[in-house]
Scaffold this active site. Structure first.
Site, PDB file in Angstrom:
ATOM      1  N   HIS A  77       0.825  -1.208   0.000  1.00 28.30           N
ATOM      2  CA  HIS A  77       0.000   0.000   0.000  1.00 28.30           C
ATOM      3  C   HIS A  77       0.859   1.258   0.000  1.00 28.30           C
ATOM      4  CE1 HIS A  77      -4.275  -1.427   0.943  1.00 28.30           C
ATOM      5  NE2 HIS A  77      -3.579  -2.512   0.648  1.00 28.30           N
ATOM      6  N   HIS A 204      -1.220 -13.178  -1.166  1.00 31.62           N
ATOM      7  CA  HIS A 204      -2.459 -13.526  -0.469  1.00 31.62           C
ATOM      8  C   HIS A 204      -2.454 -14.962   0.034  1.00 31.62           C
ATOM      9  CE1 HIS A 204      -4.970 -10.070  -2.467  1.00 31.62           C
ATOM     10  NE2 HIS A 204      -4.070  -9.639  -1.600  1.00 31.62           N
TER      11      HIS A 204
END
Length: 345
Positions: A77, A204
């Site tokens: 991010h 993930h």
């Protein structure tokens, strides 16, 4: 059958044209190579930097393996919003609007205290030397390594930004219900390829997602092509519904479950096996394999599912590329923050 084949042909042509246009539009926007970075940047000024970061990350991951995913997500991010400059770590102040409370970050980002601890240790050892942006990049590598993933050398020498970009979190960060072409465009705009995208999505294999990010997936929002092609198995679907009730249940949005339901605390290629079964937790993950447009990404998913080494090698390479996304302004106006939460006064 002829009409179906014709439909698929039109889809393939459309996919090709869209990807070509995306590549042309974004190819000159981001140069990811960064001549300011080097492997020995702190060799004389803070030779213990990697050892200190590793020790703190070892403690964090031993106390809770999930901390590895939290740091990895923080790094992602950070880099996708004005480059890898530590801007995601800044708190709001009277004169600065940080990125932490932006819709795509609020309730999704944690692990800030881990970075604070590392920064405090380094300020004691090498005051005013190691940037928060470098700390986060090294910590992300160690996070992956400590839960079974690959190692890679981390080029360092980043400066910390004196500003943040609240608005860019909405335009730059992929979201859970986003379509494949839109996700690809966001990666290409950062100088990352489709292969980089599929490899980096493999992060993930650790971590969790909030109910608000997979509710559409499990309650049949058929606008998403993944829900049509690969419905989740009934047993797994029942489990997910117990975690994430329908919309309207107060307080359920932040309920969480693992994105890799097989080996959630181990960095491996299980994530890709999950996609092969049609059980990707969020739509944007399953799109990589099940979308009508997933001609190229489907092959890459299958490759990484069959070959852990290939996945690890590409993941390491793609992490270096992502870590080198630049914020040119920091080389003119950047600094080494004393606290990762605030710019220096």
């Amino acid at each position: 059958m002829a009409s179906i084949n014709c439909f698929h042909l039109r889809i393939l042509i459309l996919e090709f044209l869209v990807l070509v246009l995306i590549s042309i539009c974004f190819s000159s926007l981001h140069g990811i190579s960064d001549s300011h970075l080097s492997l020995d940047f702190y060799k004389k000024t803070c030779p213990s930097v990697e050892g200190i970061v590793r020790k703190e990350m070892e403690c964090a991951c031993l106390s809770d393996p999930r901390n590895a995913a939290l740091i990895l997500r923080l790094h992602f991010h950070d880099c996708f919003v004005q480059g890898c400059d530590g801007s995601v770590l800044l708190d709001d102040t009277v004169t600065l609007k940080g990125e932490k409370n932006a819709p795509n970050n609020k309730n999704a980002l944690k692990g800030f205290r881990i970075i604070d601890r590392i920064k405090n240790r380094l300020e004691s050892e090498c005051p005013g030397t190691v940037s928060c942006a470098d700390i986060l990049t090294i910590a992300a590598r160690d996070a992956v390594l400590l839960v079974g993933g690959p190692y890679w050398d981390v080029p360092v020498g980043r400066k910390d930004s004196k500003n943040a970009a609240y608005e860019l979190t909405d335009t730059n960060l992929p979201t859970a219900d986003e379509g494949l072409i839109s996700i690809i465009s966001k990666f290409i705009s950062q100088g990352l390829s489709v292969t980089d995208m599929v490899a980096l999505s493999g992060a993930h294999t650790i971590g969790k997602a909030r109910c608000v990010n997979f509710r559409n997936r499990i309650y049949g929002d058929f606008r998403m092509t993944t829900s049509i092609i690969d419905p989740i198995s009934s047993s797994y679907l029942s489990k997910l519904k117990s975690v994430c009730p329908p919309i309207g249940n107060i307080g359920s949005d932040n309920n969480e479950t693992s994105m890799d339901n097989v080996t959630p605390n181990l960095f491996d290629n299980s994530y890709y096996h999950v996609l092969l079964k049609g059980e990707g937790l969020i739509n944007s993950d399953q799109e990589l394999y099940s979308s009508f447009l997933a001609v190229q990404t489907k092959k890459i998913v299958e490759k990484y599912a069959a070959n852990t080494i290939a996945f690890f090698e590409q993941f390491a390479e793609s992490m270096v590329k992502m870590g080198n996304i630049t914020n040119p302004e920091t080389y003119v106006n950047g600094e080494v923050r004393k606290s990762c939460r605030f710019v220096n006064t």
